[in-house]
Design an enzyme around this catalytic site. Sequence first.
Site, PDB file in Angstrom:
ATOM      1  CB  CYS A 183      99.415  76.761  31.813  1.00 53.55           C
ATOM      2  SG  CYS A 183      99.586  77.771  30.579  1.00 53.55           S
ATOM      3  CD1 TRP A 230      98.936  83.279  30.800  1.00 53.73           C
ATOM      4  CD2 TRP A 230      96.747  83.673  31.594  1.00 53.73           C
ATOM      5  NE1 TRP A 230      98.390  84.803  30.980  1.00 53.73           N
ATOM      6  CE2 TRP A 230      97.382  84.929  31.333  1.00 53.73           C
ATOM      7  CE3 TRP A 230      95.270  83.899  31.894  1.00 53.73           C
ATOM      8  CZ2 TRP A 230      96.682  86.215  31.568  1.00 53.73           C
ATOM      9  CZ3 TRP A 230      94.601  85.039  32.115  1.00 53.73           C
ATOM     10  CH2 TRP A 230      95.460  86.204  32.186  1.00 53.73           C
ATOM     11  CG  HIS A 286     110.189 124.026  48.835  1.00 52.04           C
ATOM     12  ND1 HIS A 286     110.628 125.282  48.541  1.00 52.04           N
ATOM     13  CD2 HIS A 286     110.938 123.109  48.086  1.00 52.04           C
ATOM     14  CE1 HIS A 286     111.754 124.931  47.587  1.00 52.04           C
ATOM     15  NE2 HIS A 286     112.002 123.719  47.591  1.00 52.04           N
ATOM     16  CG  ASN A 330     101.837  74.417  33.217  1.00 52.31           C
ATOM     17  OD1 ASN A 330     100.985  74.382  32.525  1.00 52.31           O
ATOM     18  ND2 ASN A 330     101.885  74.475  34.574  1.00 52.31           N
ATOM     19  N   GLY A 331     104.772  76.793  30.485  1.00 51.95           N
ATOM     20  CA  GLY A 331     105.957  77.213  30.117  1.00 51.95           C
ATOM     21  C   GLY A 331     105.884  77.843  28.716  1.00 51.95           C
ATOM     22  CE  LYS A 375     100.585  98.724  54.232  1.00 53.44           C
ATOM     23  NZ  LYS A 375     100.367  98.796  52.573  1.00 53.44           N
ATOM     24  CD  GLU A 395     102.813 100.485  50.814  1.00 51.52           C
ATOM     25  OE1 GLU A 395     102.071 101.285  50.211  1.00 51.52           O
ATOM     26  OE2 GLU A 395     102.446  99.252  51.088  1.00 51.52           O
ATOM     27  CD  GLU A 403      97.052 100.070  55.365  1.00 51.65           C
ATOM     28  OE1 GLU A 403      95.814 100.024  54.962  1.00 51.65           O
ATOM     29  OE2 GLU A 403      98.195  99.971  54.533  1.00 51.65           O
ATOM     30  NE  ARG A 423      99.619  78.085  39.014  1.00 52.36           N
ATOM     31  CZ  ARG A 423     100.755  78.745  39.737  1.00 52.36           C
ATOM     32  NH1 ARG A 423     100.522  78.867  41.086  1.00 52.36           N
ATOM     33  NH2 ARG A 423     101.710  79.253  39.223  1.00 52.36           N
ATOM     34  CE  LYS A 482      93.856  92.601  50.998  1.00 56.60           C
ATOM     35  NZ  LYS A 482      94.987  93.103  51.116  1.00 56.60           N
TER      36      LYS A 482
END
Length: 615
Positions: free
Chosen positions: A2, A77, A510, A102-103, A491, A487, A494, A27, A610
């Site tokens: 919201c 939302w 192994h 909001n909330g 990084k 990860e 890439e 948002r 991207k």
Amino acid sequence: MCGIVGGVTNSNITPLLLEGLNRLEYRGYDSSGLIVLSEKNTFNRARSVGKVKNLEKNLNERSNKIKGNIGIAHTRWATHGKPSNLNAHPHISKNSVSVVHNGIIENYVALKNDQKKLGYEFKSETDTEVIAHAIDYAIKSSKTLIESVQKVVKSLEGSYGLGIMSSKFPDQIIATRKGSPLVLGVSSNGNYIASDQMALLSETKKFIFLEEGDVAEIKLDKITIFDLDGNLVDRPVIKSMIKAGQVDKGIYDHFMQKEIFEQPQAIRDTLESRITNDSVITSSFGYKADEIFKNIKQIQIVACGTSYNAGIVAKYWIEDIAKIPCNTEIASEYRYRRPILLDDTLFVTLSQSGETADTIEALKAAQKINNSIKSLCISNTPESSLTRLSDLTFLTHAGPEIGVASTKAFTTQLVSLALMLCSIGKLRNKIDRTQEKEIVDGLKKLPGLINETLHQENQIKILANSFLDKNSTLFLGRGTMHAIAMEGALKLKEISYIHAEAYPAGELKHGPLALIDKNMPVIAIAPNDELLEKLKSNLQEVKSRGSKMIVFEDENSKVQSMDSMQVIPVTSNLGRITAPIIFTIPLQLLSYHVALLKNTDIDKPRNLAKSVTVE
Ligand code: F6R
């Protein structure tokens, strides 16, 4: 999620409200609305489901135009009650009070029952309408609107950012917040409120940031603020450095560096309005989440690249903590392999962009294989293809991620997955209140812990030098840290173009041990968990083959340093959820500084895009 915008101005406020709503679109929301106090002190309201442009169309088609100098507006939302005109904000009580919120108000059912006895009628299914009625009732025994709001907030449990207007006090709006952000904008044309300074940037750069529990009275030429205890307070006016509509690198050399350092704030934004003091708000996954989560029997996660790595961490968490079977798979494989999908599966897609072709096709394939499954998309991009195809959406709120190498999208995905597992676990009675509070407390500590880890940048910069002459690196971890090692390796390869591989440390003997020599650095992650002793033995196996090693450890892991081994304490005493998120940070910084030394195109590494919108 919201958004709120509103104000008291010296001219017609409707265009400013619409501009603000458009600026809050990023948002994510499913309906919007605004209300203005007309010259005759009557409310004039418009609400529409869907995009803000539907609301604009609605306004343009009216013969009696909505005009006035005081107004509030909202993007909603859906949490309590489906997206509909009736549930969209602003809500009104008896033509006397109007509210945007909001909330989540957790005790709204009890308040609603009391108000019904007093004769109040409810037009919506929201938790917000009780606030409007409560203020209308409180006005009867108050001298001012702010006094009535001060009385009402004492009865509210949960989180709120509120904008309030009353036809009985036609020269002001009241703003108050607890657990949801709210800023006041100051300009020569008037004074404003917004849930996010972005909404007001076309009108002013001067902001007052309300503190937790503050209640503010906003008039054309005056703002008066009281704190939580009712004391008159003076909050500073701060000049915003944000430029409207511009995403820039600020003080950083690269977007990736900026995005690494934005992670504490990105996580705060992901958590905002999704947790209370001690629990996760399930409806932040959508108003149907409760019903869907209650009935699922297994979870299938599908994603690509960095998002896939987040999914692997989640698989460990979900089975271990929420005790529900979970499988994580690479989308480009899943879409073609004719998998079996049982009824009552929650199909979760993870995608920063929400536009990754393989992930979209995997979801479509799953929906074809078993059309009874329910789907949840965790994405950073509202209105993306994946969110539109899914039953539930959870937006990570990491803010725009420009660097091709994903950083803050990954850590905010992990936070979102932790919220998901908590919601599912408690609905299935596998997580009790104490465990839930522990998880929530851990998540709340993350921004501070990440800030501490970021302070190690200088030490990591020095380490980066030793990678300049290397062609290959091995990353090791066990359990969730294997996914963090994956990860870290992704990084490094890439952006620095150094070949890197990740292995679960127990798998070394192994095969990969054959690769180890002094030219192959090994990076290991050593949290203080039940696999620590086993990891230590694995490190011995590597060390005795002459490799140069870097170990990122928990202070209490007490990995014994040896020749050509650097042990770097990253943090101490972390839980199962927080540890993988924190250990990600030094690996991001290391890749960044290796790439910087190698002078690669960090934000746009060769051959990569991207968002991979083609197969
Ligand atoms: C790596 C990276 C990619 C993306 C992948 C999926 O740093 O950014 O591996 O994670 O292309 O993208 P999304 O999350 O947009 O589906």
